[in-house]
Write an enzyme that holds these catalytic residues in place. Sequence first.
Site, PDB file in Angstrom:
ATOM      1  N   SER A 147     -13.411  21.032 -22.814  1.00 29.16           N
ATOM      2  CA  SER A 147     -14.665  20.191 -22.884  1.00 29.16           C
ATOM      3  C   SER A 147     -15.140  20.705 -22.639  1.00 29.16           C
ATOM      4  O   SER A 147     -15.460  21.661 -21.673  1.00 29.16           O
ATOM      5  CB  SER A 147     -14.406  18.607 -22.057  1.00 29.16           C
ATOM      6  N   TYR A 160     -12.632  11.517 -15.653  1.00 27.63           N
ATOM      7  CA  TYR A 160     -12.365  12.993 -16.775  1.00 27.63           C
ATOM      8  C   TYR A 160     -12.690  14.074 -17.171  1.00 27.63           C
ATOM      9  O   TYR A 160     -12.844  15.526 -16.614  1.00 27.63           O
ATOM     10  CB  TYR A 160     -12.891  12.058 -17.697  1.00 27.63           C
TER      11      TYR A 160
HETATM   12  N1  LIG Z   1     -13.719  13.725 -28.827  1.00 27.95           N
HETATM   13  C1  LIG Z   1     -14.784  14.593 -28.937  1.00 27.95           C
HETATM   14  O1  LIG Z   1     -15.106  15.480 -28.592  1.00 27.95           O
HETATM   15  C2  LIG Z   1     -13.467  15.526 -27.235  1.00 27.95           C
HETATM   16  C3  LIG Z   1     -14.165  16.549 -26.685  1.00 27.95           C
HETATM   17  C4  LIG Z   1     -14.084  16.223 -25.634  1.00 27.95           C
HETATM   18  C5  LIG Z   1     -12.741  16.914 -25.069  1.00 27.95           C
HETATM   19  N2  LIG Z   1     -12.103  16.115 -25.881  1.00 27.95           N
HETATM   20  C6  LIG Z   1     -10.300  16.738 -25.730  1.00 27.95           C
HETATM   21  O2  LIG Z   1      -9.308  16.414 -26.288  1.00 27.95           O
HETATM   22  C7  LIG Z   1      -8.619  15.368 -26.551  1.00 27.95           C
HETATM   23  C8  LIG Z   1      -8.291  14.450 -28.007  1.00 27.95           C
HETATM   24  O3  LIG Z   1      -9.115  13.103 -27.942  1.00 27.95           O
HETATM   25  P1  LIG Z   1      -9.743  12.170 -28.596  1.00 27.95           P
HETATM   26  O4  LIG Z   1     -11.387  12.563 -28.660  1.00 27.95           O
HETATM   27  O5  LIG Z   1      -9.106  13.086 -30.402  1.00 27.95           O
HETATM   28  O6  LIG Z   1      -9.278  10.610 -28.195  1.00 27.95           O
HETATM   29  P2  LIG Z   1      -8.787   9.576 -29.195  1.00 27.95           P
HETATM   30  O7  LIG Z   1      -8.333   8.584 -28.606  1.00 27.95           O
HETATM   31  O8  LIG Z   1      -9.445   9.961 -30.779  1.00 27.95           O
HETATM   32  O9  LIG Z   1      -7.008  10.067 -28.833  1.00 27.95           O
HETATM   33  C9  LIG Z   1      -5.840  10.359 -28.245  1.00 27.95           C
HETATM   34  C10 LIG Z   1      -4.419  10.219 -28.139  1.00 27.95           C
HETATM   35  O10 LIG Z   1      -3.583  10.831 -28.443  1.00 27.95           O
HETATM   36  C11 LIG Z   1      -2.991   9.865 -27.356  1.00 27.95           C
HETATM   37  N3  LIG Z   1      -2.517   9.905 -26.025  1.00 27.95           N
HETATM   38  C12 LIG Z   1      -2.756   8.902 -24.840  1.00 27.95           C
HETATM   39  N4  LIG Z   1      -2.896   8.666 -23.954  1.00 27.95           N
HETATM   40  C13 LIG Z   1      -0.912   9.922 -23.798  1.00 27.95           C
HETATM   41  C14 LIG Z   1       0.111  10.223 -23.077  1.00 27.95           C
HETATM   42  N5  LIG Z   1       0.489   9.612 -22.342  1.00 27.95           N
HETATM   43  N6  LIG Z   1       0.822  10.374 -24.192  1.00 27.95           N
HETATM   44  C15 LIG Z   1       0.999  11.159 -25.189  1.00 27.95           C
HETATM   45  N7  LIG Z   1      -0.472  10.996 -25.850  1.00 27.95           N
HETATM   46  C16 LIG Z   1      -1.409  10.120 -26.289  1.00 27.95           C
HETATM   47  C17 LIG Z   1      -3.203   8.217 -27.302  1.00 27.95           C
HETATM   48  O11 LIG Z   1      -1.891   7.836 -28.629  1.00 27.95           O
HETATM   49  C18 LIG Z   1      -4.088   8.810 -28.978  1.00 27.95           C
HETATM   50  O12 LIG Z   1      -3.546   9.188 -30.503  1.00 27.95           O
HETATM   51  C19 LIG Z   1      -8.939  14.793 -25.349  1.00 27.95           C
HETATM   52  O13 LIG Z   1      -7.957  16.236 -24.362  1.00 27.95           O
HETATM   53  C20 LIG Z   1      -9.830  15.075 -24.398  1.00 27.95           C
HETATM   54  O14 LIG Z   1      -9.831  14.565 -23.397  1.00 27.95           O
HETATM   55  C21 LIG Z   1     -12.333  15.118 -27.092  1.00 27.95           C
END
Ligand SMILES: NC(=O)c1ccc[n+]([C@@H]2O[C@H](COP(=O)([O-])OP(=O)(O)OC[C@H]3O[C@@H](n4cnc5c(N)ncnc54)[C@H](O)[C@@H]3O)[C@@H](O)[C@H]2O)c1
Length: 284
Positions: A147, A160
């Site tokens: 991230s 986080y």
């Molecule tokens: N959305 C952003 O802008 C952003 C920015 C930087 C990094 N990220 C990273 O991207 C990744 C996805 O984030 P997102 O925003 O799509 O989140 P989100 O909450 O929309 O989706 C996350 C998914 O992971 C699943 N999950 C949670 N715990 C789990 C586990 N123990 N085992 C398997 N699945 C599990 C959830 O059920 C969900 O479907 C993360 O690693 C997050 O840190 C996201």
Amino acid sequence: MSREEELFAGGVAVITGAGAGIGMGLARRCGEIGMTVIVTDIDAERARSVADAIVAAGGKAEALRLDVGDPAALDALAADVFARHGAVRLLVNNAGIETIGLTWEVPVARWEQTLRVNVNGVVHGVRAFVPHMLKAGAPAWIANLSSVGGFSQMPTQTAYIMSKHAIQSFSECLYLEMELAGAPIHVSSVIPGMLKTSIFDAAAGVGEPAAAARHRATMAHMMASYGMELDEGCRKIVAKIAAGEFWVDTQEEMTRDIVAGRVTFLQERGVPTLADQARALLQD
Ligand SMILES: NC(=O)c1ccc[n+]([C@@H]2O[C@H](COP(=O)([O-])OP(=O)(O)OC[C@H]3O[C@@H](n4cnc5c(N)ncnc54)[C@H](O)[C@@H]3O)[C@@H](O)[C@H]2O)c1
């Protein structure tokens, strides 16, 4: 034909946390370019609906329940997918959770869960799949979700942020391990800026300290208002992975600014300093 179609069509992709958000967007994109997508998530129903939508759109997908916090489940998944589908061409260690609150106010279980999912889930994904990839001997790609937070400081998102610093350095070392081992495995660090997902909403009601709710709601609002559309971001991510880039960012200017701030902080041996905007968010 795009580079990603040339390299990935006909191959197998395994994506964790693919029942929602970025994982879902990446699964849809991989399905669109002709991969067989193994859609895994801790929430089996969500995984199934993503896989069903890929199949309904003419692609190939299968849903499996997987908790990335369980190393043995990752071992079993890797063995099962290689046995039934052959070599995995793309592994995306995507599952991640947000946690908000002062360090000493976040409950033990939430601290443990954040590190288990965001850090151990990625490490054990790699540990479980790489031996099979090496045995298969075919080129493969591994993308781990870091991230812009992997370069920044943000109090009350401490669990986080530290998990993303860990994954950024994990991917850097892993890249070099592949080089040392002469392995045909490309490693990318995925660095989303802000993509529209429900990661902040998902952090509600899980032992969150009361004082964190307003911060989380503001972050969720910012994401919904200014975040990049999911499909646009995910197309970009898959294209950069296929191009063999290590830095797979979605909002390049944001990455540059945050990394530049980090470089200055390290070079000047600065003290951690909160940007005015972040201070306003936390102290209103
Ligand atoms: N959305 C952003 O802008 C952003 C920015 C930087 C990094 N990220 C990273 O991207 C990744 C996805 O984030 P997102 O925003 O799509 O989140 P989100 O909450 O929309 O989706 C996350 C998914 O992971 C699943 N999950 C949670 N715990 C789990 C586990 N123990 N085992 C398997 N699945 C599990 C959830 O059920 C969900 O479907 C993360 O690693 C997050 O840190 C996201």
